[in-house]
Design a protein around this motif. Structure first.
Motif, PDB file in Angstrom:
ATOM      1  N   VAL A 229      11.135  20.238  92.599  1.00 40.33           N
ATOM      2  CA  VAL A 229      11.689  21.253  93.499  1.00 40.33           C
ATOM      3  C   VAL A 229      13.217  21.237  93.465  1.00 40.33           C
ATOM      4  CG1 VAL A 229      11.864  22.009  95.903  1.00 40.33           C
ATOM      5  CG2 VAL A 229       9.632  21.355  94.965  1.00 40.33           C
ATOM      6  N   PRO A 230      13.885  20.091  93.653  1.00 45.87           N
ATOM      7  CA  PRO A 230      15.357  20.084  93.518  1.00 45.87           C
ATOM      8  C   PRO A 230      15.817  20.526  92.130  1.00 45.87           C
ATOM      9  CG  PRO A 230      14.604  18.069  94.582  1.00 45.87           C
ATOM     10  CD  PRO A 230      13.370  18.773  94.098  1.00 45.87           C
ATOM     11  N   TYR A 231      15.078  20.139  91.089  1.00 47.37           N
ATOM     12  CA  TYR A 231      15.473  20.534  89.735  1.00 47.37           C
ATOM     13  C   TYR A 231      15.364  22.052  89.565  1.00 47.37           C
ATOM     14  CZ  TYR A 231      15.279  21.238  84.690  1.00 47.37           C
ATOM     15  OH  TYR A 231      15.514  21.696  83.411  1.00 47.37           O
ATOM     16  N   ALA A 232      14.257  22.643  90.031  1.00 50.11           N
ATOM     17  CA  ALA A 232      14.075  24.094  89.911  1.00 50.11           C
ATOM     18  C   ALA A 232      15.179  24.832  90.655  1.00 50.11           C
ATOM     19  CB  ALA A 232      12.704  24.504  90.446  1.00 50.11           C
ATOM     20  N   ASP A 299       0.018  24.966  91.040  1.00 53.12           N
ATOM     21  CA  ASP A 299       0.492  24.004  92.018  1.00 53.12           C
ATOM     22  C   ASP A 299       1.581  23.185  91.346  1.00 53.12           C
ATOM     23  OD1 ASP A 299       1.007  22.157  93.929  1.00 53.12           O
ATOM     24  OD2 ASP A 299      -1.011  21.316  94.042  1.00 53.12           O
ATOM     25  N   VAL A 300       2.812  23.460  91.700  1.00 52.12           N
ATOM     26  CA  VAL A 300       3.937  22.798  91.044  1.00 52.12           C
ATOM     27  C   VAL A 300       3.931  21.296  91.290  1.00 52.12           C
ATOM     28  CG1 VAL A 300       5.608  22.970  92.934  1.00 52.12           C
ATOM     29  CG2 VAL A 300       6.396  23.058  90.557  1.00 52.12           C
ATOM     30  N   MET A 301       3.160  20.838  92.284  1.00 49.19           N
ATOM     31  CA  MET A 301       3.107  19.418  92.587  1.00 49.19           C
ATOM     32  C   MET A 301       1.959  18.699  91.878  1.00 49.19           C
ATOM     33  SD  MET A 301       5.645  18.556  94.478  1.00 49.19           S
ATOM     34  CE  MET A 301       6.625  19.716  93.547  1.00 49.19           C
ATOM     35  N   SER A 302       1.195  19.393  91.043  1.00 51.16           N
ATOM     36  CA  SER A 302       0.181  18.727  90.235  1.00 51.16           C
ATOM     37  C   SER A 302       0.872  18.011  89.090  1.00 51.16           C
ATOM     38  CB  SER A 302      -0.822  19.742  89.671  1.00 51.16           C
ATOM     39  OG  SER A 302      -1.542  20.358  90.716  1.00 51.16           O
TER      40      SER A 302
END
Length: 485
Positions: A229-232, A299-302
């Motif tokens: 998330v911070p990188y995106a 799901d970006v957290m997968s």
């Protein structure tokens, strides 16, 4: 090998036991020519099986490429493919092999190959394996052999390496480096640790290990994924307003967010929408509807937010027969399946007749125990940062490199855990060059007999040699020869 139900699997096991009652069934073979490759190989290629496990029930297939330079002196690389459960052949065909897929000449017939201008075998001998059982051409004689996890998989890899070198003692004197990428950030440090412990225990043969290298490694299953998330946001994929809202309301915890926290959940849903058609392995590459990374759900957290279940083999077909005719990055993966499952190819490689090659065994990666009888790969090591910390007290050369456009394992997360090792900086952040152009940025750390080089590859993605072959080879070649970047 697909594991669809327990009954068919038992039948398969019985068949394999009948066919493979001895680990001497498979002879090693030296190969000079291959279907689809118009040129003779410039180096020695040997393939074969090595039995590992208590009763050698797990038969691991390997590809060994001798160095195109000076095989007697050049380093010996033991390559660990990520996944978990991805074949070494996929790395050969699409990244660093002596030969790679020649997509422009794949016009509906057999998959075309070409010699790789940037093959890493120009600087080192490389041993690739299909690990664990069910990956690539590897298999098990028993049902138990398909049940695996990070810890068991790495012990079998160490067992394999020792047995292979016993059969090939001429390479024992060469400098040994263990190298991999992606999920091997979890498994590779465990193998390195087994090697160091084996040296202390007096295991034979004595392995001449000098260090290890990792590209875009998944090193911590929480930190690396949470960093997306911070990188995106930093790469301009998320607005400042959305990012700050998620940061505040999720308390910086995006991977394990509280499902009752409505504002946080809503923010994460908006983030998923923003990244829905971003190609995570390289955020600047086009999204391909037919890509292997096309999701069933987002799901970006997968761990692998864009991957699908294992592709059925009858779905593999020539790229030109599919609806989209223009080249897509993952077309090479389809072509890999086509080439690796060609009977003439398998005969040339000395593969057991009837084997179906699977690039990445998604059954191992994604399935859950249940009525289907699928066997899961168990991730029992959530982080290997502690291993890297342990290695700082050893005599080791280490290379960690990252493509700076990878959303799967962001370079920013890698830089944070490297800093957490608290090794003194030997050479601070600076550019490194290829043909007078910036290839990326690097810094070096050193402590006693331990030395770590970190480097980014500018404009590259998750599997660096696939996206930036020239720069990736230059980085590897200089590091393995101990030439300053």
């Amino acid at each position: 090998m697909e594991i669809l139900s327990m009954k068919p699997l038992r039948a398969l096991v019985i068949l394999l036991v009948i066919l493979c009652t001895s680990n001497t069934v498979f002879a090693q073979r030296v190969i000079q020519t291959l279907p689809g490759l118009p040129d003779k190989l410039p180096n020695k290629l040997e393939t074969g099986y090595i039995g590992v496990g208590e009763d050698e029930e797990v038969q691991l297939f390997y590809f060994f490429f001798e160095s195109e330079g000076d095989p007697e002196k050049d380093p010996f690389i033991f390559w660990i493919t990520g996944g978990p459960g991805c074949s070494g052949l996929s790395v050969i065909l699409m990244e660093i092999g002596t030969f790679v897929i020649d997509f422009p000449n794949c016009t509906g017939g057999p998959t075309a190959l070409k010699l790789n201008e940037y093959a890493w075998t120009k600087s080192a001998s490389i041993l690739f394996i299909d690990q664990p059982a069910g990956t690539g051409y590897s298999y098990s004689n028993t049902l138990k052999g398909y049940i695996t996890n990070d810890t068991l998989s790495t012990r079998l890899s160490y067992d394999f390496l020792r047995k292979w070198l016993i059969k090939h003692p001429q390479y024992l004197k060469n400098p040994l480096y263990i190298v991999g990428e992606s999920y091997s950030g979890i498994t590779l440090p465990l193998i390195v640790d087994e090697v160091y412990k084996g040296l202390e225990a007096g295991d034979k043969p004595t392995l001449n290990i000098k260090g290890y290298a990792l590209g875009n490694p998944i090193t911590d299953l929480y930190q690396d994924i949470n960093e997306r998330v911070p990188y995106a946001h930093g790469m301009g994929l998320l607005s400042e307003k959305l990012y700050q809202s998620a940061k505040v309301h999720c308390h910086g915890n995006y991977k394990n967010a509280d499902p009752t926290n409505t504002i946080c959940v809503n923010d994460l849903e908006k983030i998923n929408q923003c990244l829905a058609k971003i190609y995570q392995p390289h955020i600047l590459e086009p999204w391909c509807d037919e890509a292997l990374w096309a999701p069933k759900r987002r799901d970006v957290m997968s761990l692998y937010p864009s991957s699908v279940d294992e592709i059925a083999l009858d779905f593999i077909q020539p790229v030109v027969t599919r609806k989209k005719k223009e080249w897509c990055r993952e077309d090479n993966a389809f072509l890999s399946h086509s080439w690796a499952n060609d009977k003439a190819v398998q005969k040339a490689l000395n593969v057991r007749e009837g084997t179906q090659w699977v690039r990445c065994n998604q059954t191992l990666r994604h399935s859950k125990p249940g009525p289907s009888g699928k066997i899961p790969y168990i991730k029992d090591v959530p982080s290997t940062i502690g291993y890297h910390k342990k290695f700082t007290q050893t005599n080791a050369r280490v290379l960690i490199f990252s493509g700076d456009h990878d959303l799967v394992a962001p370079h920013t997360s890698t830089e944070k855990w490297i800093e957490s090792l608290k090794v003194p900086i030997k050479s601070d952040w600076r550019p490194w060059f290829v043909d007078d152009q910036i290839g990326g940025y690097t810094m070096q750390y050193a402590q006693g007999n331990y030395e770590l080089t970190y480097a980014t590859i500018k404009g590259s993605g998750h599997t660096n040699p696939e996206f930036r072959p020239k720069e990736s080879f230059a980085l590897f070649d200089r590091w393995i020869r101990e030439i300053e970047l």
